[in-house]
Design a protein around this motif. Structure first.
Motif, PDB file in Angstrom:
ATOM      1  N   PRO A  67     -34.375 -31.412  12.183  1.00 20.94           N
ATOM      2  CA  PRO A  67     -34.316 -32.843  11.866  1.00 20.94           C
ATOM      3  C   PRO A  67     -33.511 -33.652  12.891  1.00 20.94           C
ATOM      4  N   VAL A  68     -32.436 -33.095  13.420  1.00 21.10           N
ATOM      5  CA  VAL A  68     -31.642 -33.808  14.430  1.00 21.10           C
ATOM      6  C   VAL A  68     -32.458 -33.971  15.705  1.00 21.10           C
ATOM      7  N   LEU A  69     -33.182 -32.929  16.114  1.00 22.42           N
ATOM      8  CA  LEU A  69     -34.008 -33.039  17.313  1.00 22.42           C
ATOM      9  C   LEU A  69     -35.069 -34.119  17.154  1.00 22.42           C
ATOM     10  N   ALA A  70     -35.676 -34.187  15.989  1.00 19.86           N
ATOM     11  CA  ALA A  70     -36.705 -35.202  15.736  1.00 19.86           C
ATOM     12  C   ALA A  70     -36.109 -36.606  15.830  1.00 19.86           C
ATOM     13  N   GLU A  71     -34.927 -36.792  15.245  1.00 19.55           N
ATOM     14  CA  GLU A  71     -34.264 -38.102  15.292  1.00 19.55           C
ATOM     15  C   GLU A  71     -33.879 -38.475  16.723  1.00 19.55           C
ATOM     16  N   GLU A  72     -33.348 -37.501  17.483  1.00 20.17           N
ATOM     17  CA  GLU A  72     -32.941 -37.770  18.860  1.00 20.17           C
ATOM     18  C   GLU A  72     -34.137 -38.121  19.736  1.00 20.17           C
ATOM     19  N   ALA A 126     -15.010 -27.173  14.907  1.00 20.01           N
ATOM     20  CA  ALA A 126     -14.108 -28.123  14.255  1.00 20.01           C
ATOM     21  C   ALA A 126     -14.595 -29.564  14.419  1.00 20.01           C
ATOM     22  N   LYS A 127     -15.926 -29.721  14.430  1.00 13.84           N
ATOM     23  CA  LYS A 127     -16.523 -31.052  14.533  1.00 13.84           C
ATOM     24  C   LYS A 127     -17.360 -31.309  13.281  1.00 13.84           C
ATOM     25  N   PRO A 128     -17.121 -32.441  12.612  1.00 13.33           N
ATOM     26  CA  PRO A 128     -17.874 -32.733  11.389  1.00 13.33           C
ATOM     27  C   PRO A 128     -19.295 -33.192  11.698  1.00 13.33           C
ATOM     28  N   GLY A 129     -20.202 -32.937  10.774  1.00 13.28           N
ATOM     29  CA  GLY A 129     -21.566 -33.449  10.875  1.00 13.28           C
ATOM     30  C   GLY A 129     -22.501 -32.566  11.674  1.00 13.28           C
ATOM     31  N   PRO A 130     -23.758 -32.955  11.664  1.00 11.13           N
ATOM     32  CA  PRO A 130     -24.776 -32.144  12.338  1.00 11.13           C
ATOM     33  C   PRO A 130     -24.770 -32.327  13.852  1.00 11.13           C
ATOM     34  N   THR A 131     -25.322 -31.360  14.547  1.00  7.98           N
ATOM     35  CA  THR A 131     -25.536 -31.422  15.985  1.00  7.98           C
ATOM     36  C   THR A 131     -26.933 -30.863  16.257  1.00  7.98           C
ATOM     37  N   ASN A 132     -27.418 -30.978  17.480  1.00  5.65           N
ATOM     38  CA  ASN A 132     -28.792 -30.541  17.746  1.00  5.65           C
ATOM     39  C   ASN A 132     -28.913 -29.032  17.912  1.00  5.65           C
ATOM     40  N   ILE A 133     -27.948 -28.406  18.598  1.00  8.90           N
ATOM     41  CA  ILE A 133     -28.012 -26.962  18.836  1.00  8.90           C
ATOM     42  C   ILE A 133     -26.612 -26.396  18.962  1.00  8.90           C
ATOM     43  N   LEU A 134     -26.463 -25.176  18.497  1.00  7.29           N
ATOM     44  CA  LEU A 134     -25.246 -24.397  18.707  1.00  7.29           C
ATOM     45  C   LEU A 134     -25.660 -23.086  19.356  1.00  7.29           C
ATOM     46  N   ALA A 188     -35.132 -41.649  18.962  1.00 10.61           N
ATOM     47  CA  ALA A 188     -34.139 -42.606  19.452  1.00 10.61           C
ATOM     48  C   ALA A 188     -34.130 -42.697  20.975  1.00 10.61           C
ATOM     49  N   GLN A 189     -34.407 -41.582  21.645  1.00  9.91           N
ATOM     50  CA  GLN A 189     -34.380 -41.547  23.112  1.00  9.91           C
ATOM     51  C   GLN A 189     -35.757 -41.802  23.725  1.00  9.91           C
ATOM     52  N   HIS A 190     -36.743 -42.075  22.883  1.00 12.68           N
ATOM     53  CA  HIS A 190     -38.105 -42.363  23.340  1.00 12.68           C
ATOM     54  C   HIS A 190     -38.674 -41.221  24.182  1.00 12.68           C
ATOM     55  N   LYS A 191     -38.445 -39.990  23.718  1.00 15.84           N
ATOM     56  CA  LYS A 191     -38.959 -38.802  24.393  1.00 15.84           C
ATOM     57  C   LYS A 191     -39.951 -38.112  23.469  1.00 15.84           C
ATOM     58  N   THR A 192     -40.885 -37.369  24.056  1.00 17.00           N
ATOM     59  CA  THR A 192     -41.772 -36.604  23.194  1.00 17.00           C
ATOM     60  C   THR A 192     -40.943 -35.511  22.526  1.00 17.00           C
ATOM     61  N   LEU A 193     -41.294 -35.189  21.304  1.00 12.73           N
ATOM     62  CA  LEU A 193     -40.559 -34.174  20.563  1.00 12.73           C
ATOM     63  C   LEU A 193     -40.657 -32.820  21.271  1.00 12.73           C
ATOM     64  N   GLU A 194     -41.836 -32.491  21.786  1.00 12.47           N
ATOM     65  CA  GLU A 194     -42.009 -31.211  22.471  1.00 12.47           C
ATOM     66  C   GLU A 194     -41.097 -31.110  23.698  1.00 12.47           C
ATOM     67  N   HIS A 195     -41.006 -32.182  24.476  1.00  8.59           N
ATOM     68  CA  HIS A 195     -40.155 -32.155  25.664  1.00  8.59           C
ATOM     69  C   HIS A 195     -38.676 -32.065  25.285  1.00  8.59           C
ATOM     70  N   VAL A 232     -31.908 -14.630  19.352  1.00 10.92           N
ATOM     71  CA  VAL A 232     -32.381 -15.154  18.080  1.00 10.92           C
ATOM     72  C   VAL A 232     -32.386 -16.670  18.165  1.00 10.92           C
ATOM     73  N   ILE A 233     -33.473 -17.281  17.691  1.00 12.11           N
ATOM     74  CA  ILE A 233     -33.518 -18.737  17.527  1.00 12.11           C
ATOM     75  C   ILE A 233     -33.653 -19.000  16.032  1.00 12.11           C
ATOM     76  N   ARG A 234     -32.610 -19.591  15.473  1.00 14.04           N
ATOM     77  CA  ARG A 234     -32.598 -19.903  14.040  1.00 14.04           C
ATOM     78  C   ARG A 234     -32.786 -21.410  13.888  1.00 14.04           C
ATOM     79  N   ILE A 235     -33.792 -21.812  13.140  1.00  9.74           N
ATOM     80  CA  ILE A 235     -34.122 -23.229  12.972  1.00  9.74           C
ATOM     81  C   ILE A 235     -33.690 -23.639  11.566  1.00  9.74           C
ATOM     82  N   VAL A 236     -32.793 -24.624  11.516  1.00 15.78           N
ATOM     83  CA  VAL A 236     -32.112 -24.937  10.263  1.00 15.78           C
ATOM     84  C   VAL A 236     -32.153 -26.427   9.941  1.00 15.78           C
ATOM     85  N   ASP A 237     -31.596 -26.750   8.768  1.00 13.64           N
ATOM     86  CA  ASP A 237     -31.487 -28.134   8.316  1.00 13.64           C
ATOM     87  C   ASP A 237     -30.089 -28.675   8.630  1.00 13.64           C
ATOM     88  N   LYS A 238     -29.876 -29.937   8.306  1.00 17.87           N
ATOM     89  CA  LYS A 238     -28.593 -30.580   8.609  1.00 17.87           C
ATOM     90  C   LYS A 238     -27.396 -29.954   7.882  1.00 17.87           C
TER      91      LYS A 238
END
Length: 154
Positions: free
Chosen positions: A89-94, A58-66, A97-104, A40-46
């Motif tokens: 949204p985290v993937l888009a921001e990363e 036990a880590k606060p805040g959003p992450t890109n994938i679990l 910030a990392q100057h990578k295409t979103l698809e890649h 299953v791939i679940r796509i969610v918000d922050k």
């Protein structure tokens, strides 16, 4: 080989790859895996990823994938590998910030998550090197540059 993915898109976003791309990336990561699989791939918000990150890691805040591998009891026959929860949204921001295409970046994160479902980890340095090498190899087969090489940023 047949890999079945269920996509649960919980947020409205134009930044989410279509199911065909997600399937391509999952298939690439599972190319050497001998069995048919389901995941299953679940796509969610922050807020959702933050809640899961805090509860399970036990880590606060959003992450890109679990990644949530399914620990199959011996008496059950199933091809279920587990669940990936991705925060669009985290993937888009990363990617920005990392100057990578979103698809890649999506491709990299999906491959990374599937490898976690297969038991790869990056807690110890030697494990991280092994996992990164596998990611680089899989992404190269998809004509995607090494995501860990800053020279390959767009």
């Amino acid at each position: 080989m047949m890999n079945s993915i269920e996509i649960q898109q919980e947020i409205a976003s134009d930044d989410v790859p279509d199911s065909g791309l997600l399937q391509t990336w999952v298939d690439a990561a599972l190319k050497d895996y001998p069995d048919d699989t389901e995941l299953v791939i679940r796509i969610v918000d922050k807020p959702e990823i933050s809640q899961l990150n805090e509860h399970y890691r036990a880590k606060p805040g959003p992450t890109n994938i679990l990644s949530f591998p399914f620990d199959v009891p011996d008496y059950i026959e199933t091809n279920l590998l587990g669940d990936l929860v991705v925060c669009a949204p985290v993937l888009a921001e990363e990617a920005l910030a990392q100057h990578k295409t979103l698809e890649h970046h999506w491709a990299h994160i999906i491959v990374h998550g599937v490898l976690h479902l297969l038991g790869y980890d990056h807690v110890e340095d030697n494990e991280a090197e092994l996992m990164e090498a596998k990611e680089i190899e899989i992404l190269a087969q998809l004509n995607i540059d090494n995501p860990y090489n800053e020279a390959n940023e767009v």
